[in-house]
Design an enzyme around this catalytic site. Sequence first.
Site, PDB file in Angstrom:
ATOM      1  N   GLY A  18      -9.840  -6.696  -5.828  1.00 35.44           N
ATOM      2  CA  GLY A  18      -9.936  -6.238  -7.212  1.00 35.44           C
ATOM      3  C   GLY A  18     -10.726  -7.210  -8.070  1.00 35.44           C
ATOM      4  O   GLY A  18     -11.503  -6.801  -8.946  1.00 35.44           O
ATOM      5  N   SER A 144      -5.079   2.951   2.379  1.00 30.02           N
ATOM      6  CA  SER A 144      -5.171   2.198   3.625  1.00 30.02           C
ATOM      7  C   SER A 144      -5.224   3.155   4.808  1.00 30.02           C
ATOM      8  O   SER A 144      -4.789   4.305   4.711  1.00 30.02           O
ATOM      9  CB  SER A 144      -3.951   1.284   3.764  1.00 30.02           C
ATOM     10  OG  SER A 144      -3.931   0.630   5.014  1.00 30.02           O
ATOM     11  N   TYR A 167       5.205   0.289   3.522  1.00 27.46           N
ATOM     12  CA  TYR A 167       3.817   0.157   3.069  1.00 27.46           C
ATOM     13  C   TYR A 167       3.003   1.387   3.484  1.00 27.46           C
ATOM     14  O   TYR A 167       2.280   1.975   2.669  1.00 27.46           O
ATOM     15  CB  TYR A 167       3.202  -1.111   3.664  1.00 27.46           C
ATOM     16  CG  TYR A 167       1.742  -1.313   3.328  1.00 27.46           C
ATOM     17  CD1 TYR A 167       1.363  -1.873   2.113  1.00 27.46           C
ATOM     18  CD2 TYR A 167       0.740  -0.935   4.224  1.00 27.46           C
ATOM     19  CE1 TYR A 167       0.029  -2.060   1.795  1.00 27.46           C
ATOM     20  CE2 TYR A 167      -0.594  -1.117   3.915  1.00 27.46           C
ATOM     21  CZ  TYR A 167      -0.947  -1.677   2.698  1.00 27.46           C
ATOM     22  OH  TYR A 167      -2.270  -1.855   2.383  1.00 27.46           O
TER      23      TYR A 167
END
Length: 274
Positions: A18, A144, A167
């Site tokens: 980021g 992802s 996740y």
Amino acid sequence: MNMAGKTVLITGSTDGVGRYVATQLAADGAKVLIHGRDAARAATLVDEIKRGGYEAPTFYQADLSSLSGVRRLAKAVTAEHQRLEVFVSNAGIGSRTLGAGRGESADGFELRFAVNYLSGFLLAYLLLPLLKKAAPSRIVNVASLGQQAIDFDDVMITKNYSGSRAYAQSKLSQIMFTIDLAGELRGSGITVNSLHPATYMNTTMVREGGITPISTVEQGGQAILHLVGGDDVAGQSGLFFNGMHEAQANPQAYDEIARQRLRKLSLELTGLVG
């Protein structure tokens, strides 16, 4: 898209990929809004960008593990800006961030689901008025390749918990939301796409997981920037990318009934509907 003068919000942009994206967009002349929890780390990014001769980004401090924190962030951005050309939902925690065990958010939700998915879900809806004013505009959800189907009987994973499972579920949730929101926004001038930037980038999240990085933040950052400003993806929406190339997500992402169940749950959990 010529980024000069465009307003871009990037969550989780004081570190890792980021931070790289924020720096590159500032160099392209964008008005960059950065977000993170650590004000000192944000200050170093602001100084770095200013030293490069570019417009200083505006920092918004917020803890996205709290839905009230998400709402305060959206309120602050909306109060200070009339339009938003790009929203990059990048903030997230890894499978071992804050430990591999099960944690809960301030609102009592499974922590990775809350931070990686619900915060971006709520923030996207709260920012839609600004994005609509700026159309053509774009939403980019940083997901992802690590994906696992949602067990709707135990979304908060109270049984058989693992950080990697949590996740992967949160990342698939982002992709399912991307497809749903793209359909909802069809004809609005807002596109929304998701991506896996690069595998095991050299980031804090990867290192916390005890994993040896195999790609760079520059590689992942370029993939994100492609969806932010690439002319070849203008008008394309509801897609999932692996790096620079369109790819297929977990089959549950294309299950309309599953997406409807996730949407209903998410609207309820975030308080967007009673």
